[in-house]
Design a protein around this motif. Structure first.
Motif, PDB file in Angstrom:
ATOM      1  N   THR A   3       0.825  -1.207   0.000  1.00  0.00           N
ATOM      2  CA  THR A   3       0.000   0.000   0.000  1.00  0.00           C
ATOM      3  C   THR A   3       0.859   1.255   0.000  1.00  0.00           C
ATOM      4  N   CYS A   4       0.381   2.271  -0.695  1.00  0.00           N
ATOM      5  CA  CYS A   4       0.937   3.614  -0.550  1.00  0.00           C
ATOM      6  C   CYS A   4      -0.039   4.412   0.297  1.00  0.00           C
ATOM      7  N   TYR A   5       0.374   4.722   1.514  1.00  0.00           N
ATOM      8  CA  TYR A   5      -0.421   5.566   2.401  1.00  0.00           C
ATOM      9  C   TYR A   5      -0.124   7.011   2.031  1.00  0.00           C
ATOM     10  N   LEU A   6      -1.116   7.681   1.467  1.00  0.00           N
ATOM     11  CA  LEU A   6      -0.911   9.023   0.927  1.00  0.00           C
ATOM     12  C   LEU A   6      -1.630  10.035   1.808  1.00  0.00           C
ATOM     13  N   HIS A   7      -0.889  10.629   2.739  1.00  0.00           N
ATOM     14  CA  HIS A   7      -1.478  11.631   3.620  1.00  0.00           C
ATOM     15  C   HIS A   7      -1.565  12.961   2.879  1.00  0.00           C
ATOM     16  N   ASP A  73       8.933   6.005  -9.199  1.00  0.00           N
ATOM     17  CA  ASP A  73       8.801   4.825 -10.057  1.00  0.00           C
ATOM     18  C   ASP A  73       9.965   3.862  -9.814  1.00  0.00           C
ATOM     19  N   ARG A  74      11.173   4.379  -9.822  1.00  0.00           N
ATOM     20  CA  ARG A  74      12.353   3.536  -9.584  1.00  0.00           C
ATOM     21  C   ARG A  74      12.361   2.998  -8.161  1.00  0.00           C
ATOM     22  N   HIS A  75      11.960   3.819  -7.229  1.00  0.00           N
ATOM     23  CA  HIS A  75      11.980   3.410  -5.822  1.00  0.00           C
ATOM     24  C   HIS A  75      11.010   2.263  -5.572  1.00  0.00           C
ATOM     25  N   LEU A  76       9.830   2.329  -6.145  1.00  0.00           N
ATOM     26  CA  LEU A  76       8.855   1.264  -5.972  1.00  0.00           C
ATOM     27  C   LEU A  76       9.352  -0.046  -6.584  1.00  0.00           C
ATOM     28  N   ALA A  77      10.163   0.074  -7.629  1.00  0.00           N
ATOM     29  CA  ALA A  77      10.685  -1.126  -8.289  1.00  0.00           C
ATOM     30  C   ALA A  77      11.764  -1.822  -7.471  1.00  0.00           C
ATOM     31  N   ARG A  78      12.442  -1.075  -6.593  1.00  0.00           N
ATOM     32  CA  ARG A  78      13.556  -1.680  -5.858  1.00  0.00           C
ATOM     33  C   ARG A  78      13.226  -1.972  -4.394  1.00  0.00           C
ATOM     34  N   THR A  79      11.977  -1.767  -3.989  1.00  0.00           N
ATOM     35  CA  THR A  79      11.589  -2.080  -2.620  1.00  0.00           C
ATOM     36  C   THR A  79      10.286  -2.847  -2.614  1.00  0.00           C
ATOM     37  N   ALA A  80      10.129  -3.688  -1.591  1.00  0.00           N
ATOM     38  CA  ALA A  80       8.883  -4.441  -1.448  1.00  0.00           C
ATOM     39  C   ALA A  80       8.047  -3.909  -0.286  1.00  0.00           C
ATOM     40  N   GLU A  97      -9.901  15.884 -11.432  1.00  0.00           N
ATOM     41  CA  GLU A  97     -10.164  14.544 -11.953  1.00  0.00           C
ATOM     42  C   GLU A  97      -8.978  13.973 -12.720  1.00  0.00           C
ATOM     43  N   THR A  98      -8.319  14.799 -13.521  1.00  0.00           N
ATOM     44  CA  THR A  98      -7.183  14.319 -14.312  1.00  0.00           C
ATOM     45  C   THR A  98      -6.010  13.927 -13.421  1.00  0.00           C
ATOM     46  N   GLN A  99      -5.721  14.752 -12.433  1.00  0.00           N
ATOM     47  CA  GLN A  99      -4.586  14.474 -11.566  1.00  0.00           C
ATOM     48  C   GLN A  99      -4.849  13.280 -10.660  1.00  0.00           C
ATOM     49  N   LEU A 100      -6.076  13.152 -10.163  1.00  0.00           N
ATOM     50  CA  LEU A 100      -6.416  11.978  -9.377  1.00  0.00           C
ATOM     51  C   LEU A 100      -6.334  10.723 -10.244  1.00  0.00           C
ATOM     52  N   GLY A 101      -6.799  10.838 -11.486  1.00  0.00           N
ATOM     53  CA  GLY A 101      -6.732   9.694 -12.393  1.00  0.00           C
ATOM     54  C   GLY A 101      -5.304   9.238 -12.645  1.00  0.00           C
ATOM     55  N   PHE A 102      -4.399  10.196 -12.805  1.00  0.00           N
ATOM     56  CA  PHE A 102      -2.989   9.843 -12.994  1.00  0.00           C
ATOM     57  C   PHE A 102      -2.457   9.119 -11.762  1.00  0.00           C
ATOM     58  N   ALA A 103      -2.719   9.659 -10.569  1.00  0.00           N
ATOM     59  CA  ALA A 103      -2.202   9.053  -9.343  1.00  0.00           C
ATOM     60  C   ALA A 103      -2.735   7.631  -9.174  1.00  0.00           C
ATOM     61  N   LYS A 104      -4.016   7.433  -9.408  1.00  0.00           N
ATOM     62  CA  LYS A 104      -4.591   6.100  -9.272  1.00  0.00           C
ATOM     63  C   LYS A 104      -3.937   5.125 -10.242  1.00  0.00           C
ATOM     64  N   SER A 105      -3.795   5.559 -11.495  1.00  0.00           N
ATOM     65  CA  SER A 105      -3.210   4.691 -12.515  1.00  0.00           C
ATOM     66  C   SER A 105      -1.741   4.412 -12.236  1.00  0.00           C
ATOM     67  N   ARG A 110       1.665  -0.378 -10.947  1.00  0.00           N
ATOM     68  CA  ARG A 110       2.870  -0.879 -10.257  1.00  0.00           C
ATOM     69  C   ARG A 110       2.521  -1.825  -9.127  1.00  0.00           C
ATOM     70  N   GLY A 111       1.272  -2.265  -9.113  1.00  0.00           N
ATOM     71  CA  GLY A 111       0.842  -3.240  -8.124  1.00  0.00           C
ATOM     72  C   GLY A 111       0.779  -2.702  -6.709  1.00  0.00           C
ATOM     73  N   VAL A 112       0.467  -1.423  -6.572  1.00  0.00           N
ATOM     74  CA  VAL A 112       0.421  -0.781  -5.260  1.00  0.00           C
ATOM     75  C   VAL A 112      -0.986  -0.245  -5.009  1.00  0.00           C
ATOM     76  N   LYS A 113      -1.540  -0.587  -3.851  1.00  0.00           N
ATOM     77  CA  LYS A 113      -2.852  -0.081  -3.464  1.00  0.00           C
ATOM     78  C   LYS A 113      -2.696   1.339  -2.940  1.00  0.00           C
ATOM     79  N   LEU A 114      -3.547   2.247  -3.379  1.00  0.00           N
ATOM     80  CA  LEU A 114      -3.483   3.648  -2.952  1.00  0.00           C
ATOM     81  C   LEU A 114      -4.506   3.898  -1.848  1.00  0.00           C
TER      82      LEU A 114
END
Length: 348
Positions: A3-7, A73-80, A97-105, A110-114
């Protein structure tokens, strides 16, 4: 799935204290599988500021183009590990809406729950705190009542307009809570539960260095005069951040922060409540199945302001003297050969 906890704030709900906690407890969080990335800046606040600022320029979630999103992007690829990011600027960005859509996608691919996490407070307290923070950083030349005229029309101060997309998105696990129900001593405890670390004892954390305290009325009156002077000189108040700190130290030396500023009187309180009533009520019913008045009761305190037009002559002179002393220290951007040599010139 990690999960990415996004405060995301909201602003004036203890965000700076949460960021200070994340910095000081970074090692303890990592031991529990929650990574707090610094985006290569070795400074959590600075790195995450860049992330929110770049969001409006992103369009392709698979191939981000800004440096902070590429770094993530690189950081998520090198950590679990799970990831925790705190930036209250996202409160504004994720209402788009556009910016939220980008963040969700971005996270989904990358297989991370937001999981967005946010706290809100009553609108009267929110507007009072927002004004105080803008004024003390020399970002408004207006007193509270005149500043409020513009603020009531701005979407940035409407919780519903900023949080509607998050609150109604069936694909997101969103946690937004009224600060009133958490309590000042329980904020970090609640936040630790939200990021899956309920066993962390935050009772020894000193939030004083990270707290954005509300200045006293004399301090804000002087700050308004400084802001007007900087505007007349065409000087960006953020060009020299040390100016804010020197001003703050000067007001502390004068003991001008003992009784915090509070701008709304009874009539102003009613105007603020009326301006945001419909949206606040919809948000409360959507998220908590209760009324806004129950979830976030209105802040009511005796008005505490310094009226430049009605102040005693001696006190007015004290305020004006500090404003002039501060303006004498202000610097404007260097030009030509001065810029090459790294010098600045006084703004006069």
């Amino acid at each position: 799935m990690r999960t990415c906890y996004l405060h995301i704030g909201a602003p004036k709900t203890g965000s700076t204290s949460i960021q200070g906690f994340l910095a000081e407890f970074r090692g303890a969080l990592l031991e529990r599988g929650v990574d707090v990335p610094d985006f290569g800046e070795d400074d959590l606040v600075k790195g995450q500021l860049a992330l929110s600022g770049a969001l409006s320029r992103e369009t392709n979630a698979r191939r981000p183009r800004s440096a902070p999103w590429r770094w993530l992007d690189r950081h998520l690829a090198r950590t679990a590990d799970h990831v925790c990011i705190s930036r209250e600027g996202l409160f504004n960005h994720l209402g788009d809406e556009t910016q939220l859509g980008f963040a969700k996608s971005f996270f989904r691919t990358r297989g991370v729950k937001l999981k967005p996490i946010g706290y809100v407070r009553d609108s009267v307290g929110f507007l009072n705190a927002a004004y105080a923070q803008q004024a003390k950083k020399f970002r408004t030349p207006y007193g509270f009542d005149n500043w409020l005229i513009g603020a009531l029309d701005k979407a940035r101060y409407s919780y519903w307009r900023r949080l509607r997309l998050l609150a109604t998105d069936p694909d997101l696990d969103v946690s937004i809570k009224p600060l009133h129900r958490v309590g000042s001593r329980g904020l970090l405890t609640d936040f630790c539960r939200e990021i899956g670390c309920p066993d962390i004892d935050a009772s020894g954390f000193d939030d004083a260095p990270y707290r954005n305290a509300t200045p006293g009325p004399k301090a804000l009156a002087a700050a308004v005069l400084v802001s007007r002077g900087l505007k007349e000189r065409g000087v960006d108040p953020d060009f020299d951040p040390s100016l804010h700190r020197r001003f703050e130290l000067a007001t502390e030396a004068r003991n001008w922060g003992e009784a915090p500023f509070f701008g709304p009187g009874e009539t102003t309180t009613e105007r603020i409540e009326a301006a945001f009533a419909e949206g606040n009520e919809t948000l409360a019913r959507t998220l908590w199945a209760t009324s806004w008045a129950e979830a976030a009761p209105t802040t009511r305190r005796p008005q505490n302001v310094f009226d430049l037009n009605a102040a005693p002559a001696e006190e007015l002179r004290e305020v004006e003297d500090l404003a002039q002393e501060t303006l004498a220290l202000a610097k404007s951007p260097a030009h030509g050969w001065r810029r090459l040599l790294g010098r600045d010139r006084p703004a006069g």
